[in-house]
Scaffold this motif. Structure first.
Motif, PDB file in Angstrom:
ATOM      1  N   LYS A   1      37.220  49.829  46.250  1.00 50.12           N
ATOM      2  CA  LYS A   1      37.779  48.259  45.145  1.00 50.12           C
ATOM      3  C   LYS A   1      38.982  49.758  44.065  1.00 50.12           C
ATOM      4  CE  LYS A   1      36.065  46.048  41.223  1.00 50.12           C
ATOM      5  NZ  LYS A   1      34.736  46.015  40.290  1.00 50.12           N
TER       6      LYS A   1
ATOM      7  N   SER B   1      40.975  44.399  43.522  1.00 52.07           N
ATOM      8  CA  SER B   1      39.125  43.822  43.612  1.00 52.07           C
ATOM      9  C   SER B   1      38.615  43.129  43.847  1.00 52.07           C
ATOM     10  CB  SER B   1      39.050  44.136  41.873  1.00 52.07           C
ATOM     11  OG  SER B   1      39.887  42.914  41.668  1.00 52.07           O
TER      12      SER B   1
ATOM     13  N   VAL C   1      38.469  44.165  50.463  1.00 51.50           N
ATOM     14  CA  VAL C   1      37.617  45.423  49.513  1.00 51.50           C
ATOM     15  C   VAL C   1      36.440  45.072  49.929  1.00 51.50           C
ATOM     16  CG1 VAL C   1      37.834  45.519  46.725  1.00 51.50           C
ATOM     17  CG2 VAL C   1      40.199  44.355  48.130  1.00 51.50           C
TER      18      VAL C   1
END
Length: 758
Positions: free
Chosen positions: A514, A632, A748
């Motif tokens: 992330k 993210s 992610v």
């Protein structure tokens, strides 16, 4: 790969990283590095000979598709794949002396007349007797496709593979129970390695070293048009032959009420519920492939929008839920769709049109109504069916095909066409094949198709693509834009892809922490010179906006970078799993009407690049860099590009999206209901004039062949409306060019797992 033309060289480098929240999952380790050596090679897997409903022999189709000198658009690999079912013509008989070989010389009748590929099996010299449950009357009885594959088509493909040293093999465009058509093959047994050192015969007759027995059995067992009950034997009830049983491990088989004990296969009844019963049989076909040939099979629904929505009581199109069902059952086999169809020069491009399909007395549109820039709506609509599947993280790829049958109103050697382009002439799939130091073989080609590391292009708009995503972190893990650009440029120039830890390309996923920055570099080659169009006059579509650009010298106008979020697989039976594309899409293309199952509302063009934003990077390449930090959520990026700028009337909208091809379709349109009074006359939808008068415009009755002087004015076969020629047929296709890449996934940590890609 050899290229017969060169236009201006174009290279792009684009970086993107997108944030946003989604469901949590555990990331899987990336495996981007350590790849076997490979290159992008071009091919086609859907086309026809006279053994089905094509117009030419196996020999002529192979030559037209693979010859790089006489044709000259020769492909690097080729799968011959006609319809399942039956046919009465012998496609192994060559047309003329230019196509004869020692093992397959020209054949003459007893009275000395040349027998070409339209000769029936029983009229051939010597006569061939169809097997199984034979239909028709001699000498025109029909041969089941399983027999022609096993005994005639595979042997000649194997021979031509060895004789020409070309990667050829055999497939089928199967007629699908519950649906329309699918391009598929089972390559088990085909083109064995010992063929490399085989001594080919110097006279008539060839005994194949390999076989297409597995493919032939699949066709007998699971093609909707194969109603033979003979089990692959000489006659029904005989034990002489294959003695096939179509049972699937773990399934009901003989306990299924649709099982035919004589045929030893499922034979669902027609009538009410036929579509549902047919779809169930198709799922059994995929289970059979997965059980017996899991790594040597592929199955790609063809022109899947054409027949409209799924019909529970008939055999029409594919809804998104059927694609999900297929991929759920056999993800290693059903890994994509042929959403950029052939028939690109037809009076209805792709043979898609509004009110095409009679379902319950109502004439229903092809899904999307028409093609959109030559691509079906499932692939062309940003945020539509393809993006819905990619948004689940599925391995579901974009493919194109020629669907060659004939030249329409012209002969097979004419460069003009009102129906089809030859394989490779207009569309082609460029596939990364990792064959190392070995030659191209069926298995490495199928593995390449399965990988998703491929792109499709029309009209030779581009012929090289490097598309790379790399992760960048603060500190030692930082990647400057120039470093990623260098990887992309090297890959494109060498016609290969990236092999670098922390980077990924098409069909792969990049696993990142992330907050990573994702640098996406795109490099294309837009070849100089002329493409394979026979027309040198200005593109009529572009003339509408003041651009004078020859049809045979197109230039890439822009490339769109498209992004969508990944939220995981949808659950069968859930509200967002199933749903048909809305009818009347051409007149009302409103995404709010599309069911949740068939769309991904997060998908959008996030950047569009053109000659105002890319800069010279030296050595005939151009580059552009764009960087957004801190992703993210799991996502994917993909590309499309065109020769058409935004806001070309009847071709593109203000955002550069393709518009419906209805205004270059010359076909008449059915009324809304049978016998209704709202039919649309032939040529009534045409809107774009073709106004160039040339000095070399052959009559329709003359044959215009390869090597002739380009046609420099609007050709004689274009429709005329109120005294003006209008854009349609092959000229419309050459005017409107697109390419599509397959996606790169970014997974992610802490977000949704991209489960469909290892």
């Amino acid at each position: 790969m050899q290229t017969a033309f060169r236009k201006n060289q174009v290279a792009l480098a684009v970086a993107a990283a997108i944030g946003g929240g989604t469901l949590a999952a555990t990331p899987v380790a990336a495996t981007a590095a350590g790849k076997a050596q490979g290159q992008y090679v071009s091919g086609d897997f859907h086309n026809h000979t006279t053994c089905s409903d094509g117009s030419i022999s196996m020999q002529k189709l192979v030559k037209k598709s693979t010859d790089k000198i006489d044709t000259p658009w020769g492909l690097d690999w080729f799968v011959q794949a006609g319809h399942g079912g039956s046919g009465n013509r012998n496609c192994t008989l060559a047309e003329d002396a230019s196509l004869e070989t020692p093992a397959y010389p020209l054949v003459y009748s007893g009275s000395g007349e040349l027998q070409g590929p339209t000769t029936t099996w029983q009229s051939s010299n010597p006569a061939v007797q169809p097997k199984g449950l034979v239909s028709g009357s001699a000498p025109n009885q029909r041969m089941w496709r399983w027999q022609s594959l096993q005994e005639f088509q595979y042997p000649i493909v194997e021979y031509l593979n060895a004789q020409k040293d070309l990667p050829l093999f055999i497939g089928v465009e199967t007629v699908v129970p519950g649906h329309e058509h699918t391009s598929m093959s089972v390559i088990t047994g085909q083109i064995p390695a010992e063929l490399d050192n085989a001594q080919l015969p110097g006279s008539a007759g060839y005994v194949a070293l390999g076989d297409a027995n597995a493919l032939a059995q699949w066709e007998y067992c699971f093609d909707r048009n194969d109603t033979d009950t003979g089990r692959g034997n000489t006659t029904v009830g005989s034990s002489e032959g294959n003695n096939w049983n179509c049972s699937v491990p773990g399934s009901l088989n003989e306990a299924d009420p649709n099982w035919n004990s004589t045929a030893q296969k499922l034979m669902p009844a027609s009538g009410s519920g036929a579509g549902e019963r047919g779809h169930a049989k198709t799922l059994e076909a995929l289970k059979w492939m997965a059980a017996f040939h899991p790594n040597t099979s592929y199955y790609a629904p063809a022109h899947l929008e054409r027949a409209g929505p799924f019909n529970p009581n008939g055999n029409n199109g594919f809804n998104v839920e059927h694609l999900r069902n297929f991929n759920n059952i056999a993800p290693n086999i059903v890994f994509g769709m042929e959403t950029q169809p052939g028939h690109g020069a037809s009076d209805a491009r792709g043979e898609y049109t509004i009110r095409r399909n009679n379902i319950g007395g109502t004439n229903v549109d092809s899904a999307g109504g028409t093609t959109w820039g030559g691509t079906g709506v499932y692939g062309a609509q940003v945020g539509g069916v393809w993006d819905a599947l990619l948004g689940e993280g599925r391995n579901f790829w974009f493919f194109a095909s020629s669907d060659w049958h004939n030249r329409g109103s012209f002969g097979p050697d004419d460069r003009r066409t009102t129906q089809d382009f030859y394989p490779g002439e207009y569309q082609r799939d460029y596939v990364m094949v990792r064959n190392g130091n070995d030659k191209l073989r069926p298995q490495s080609i199928v593995d390449g198709l399965r990988s998703g590391n491929s792109f499709a292009t029309s009209g030779q708009l581009i012929d090289r693509l490097g598309f790379i995503a790399c992760a960048s972190y603060p500190g030692p893990g930082y990647r400057p834009n120039a470093a990623v650009e260098a990887l992309a440029i090297a890959a494109a120039k060498q016609n290969t892809d990236v092999d670098k830890s922390g980077c990924a390309t098409m069909g792969e996923k990049l696993v990142v922490r992330k907050g990573a920055e994702i640098v996406v570099s795109v490099v294309v080659r837009d070849p100089d010179g002329h493409n394979y169009s026979p027309y040198s006059f200005p593109n009529p579509s572009l003339l509408q906006v003041g651009i004078d650009q020859a049809l045979n010298a197109p230039e890439l106008d822009h490339i769109d970078l498209i992004r969508g979020m990944v939220t995981g697989y949808r659950t069968p039976g859930a509200e967002d799993y199933a749903g048909a594309w809305p009818n009347n899409w051409v007149s009302n293309p409103d995404m709010s009407l599309v069911p949740a199952a068939a769309k991904n509302t997060s998908a959008a063009v996030i950047m569009s690049f053109n000659d105002a934003s890319w800069a010279d990077a030296g050595n005939e390449f151009l580059k552009m860099t764009y960087r957004i930090p801190a992703v993210s959520a799991s996502q994917y990026v993909r590309l499309r590009g065109s020769n058409l700028p935004p806001s070309v009337p009847y071709e593109t909208d203000a955002d550069g999206n393709p518009l419906a091809d209805i205004h270059t379709n010359a076909t008449a349109v059915n009324p809304s209901v049978s016998g209704g009074n709202d039919a649309i006359a032939e040529n009534a939808n045409l809107k774009i004039p073709c106004t160039t008068t040339g000095s070399n415009v052959p009559d329709n009755g003359a044959t215009y062949t390869e090597g002739s002087t380009p046609i420099d004015g609007c050709p004689a076969h274009l429709p005329t409306v109120n005294g003006r020629k209008m854009l349609a047929y092959d000229v419309a296709a050459w005017a409107d060019l697109w390419f599509y890449s397959n996606p790169i996934y970014v997974q992610v940590a802490g977000s949704t797992v991209v489960a469909g890609v290892k």
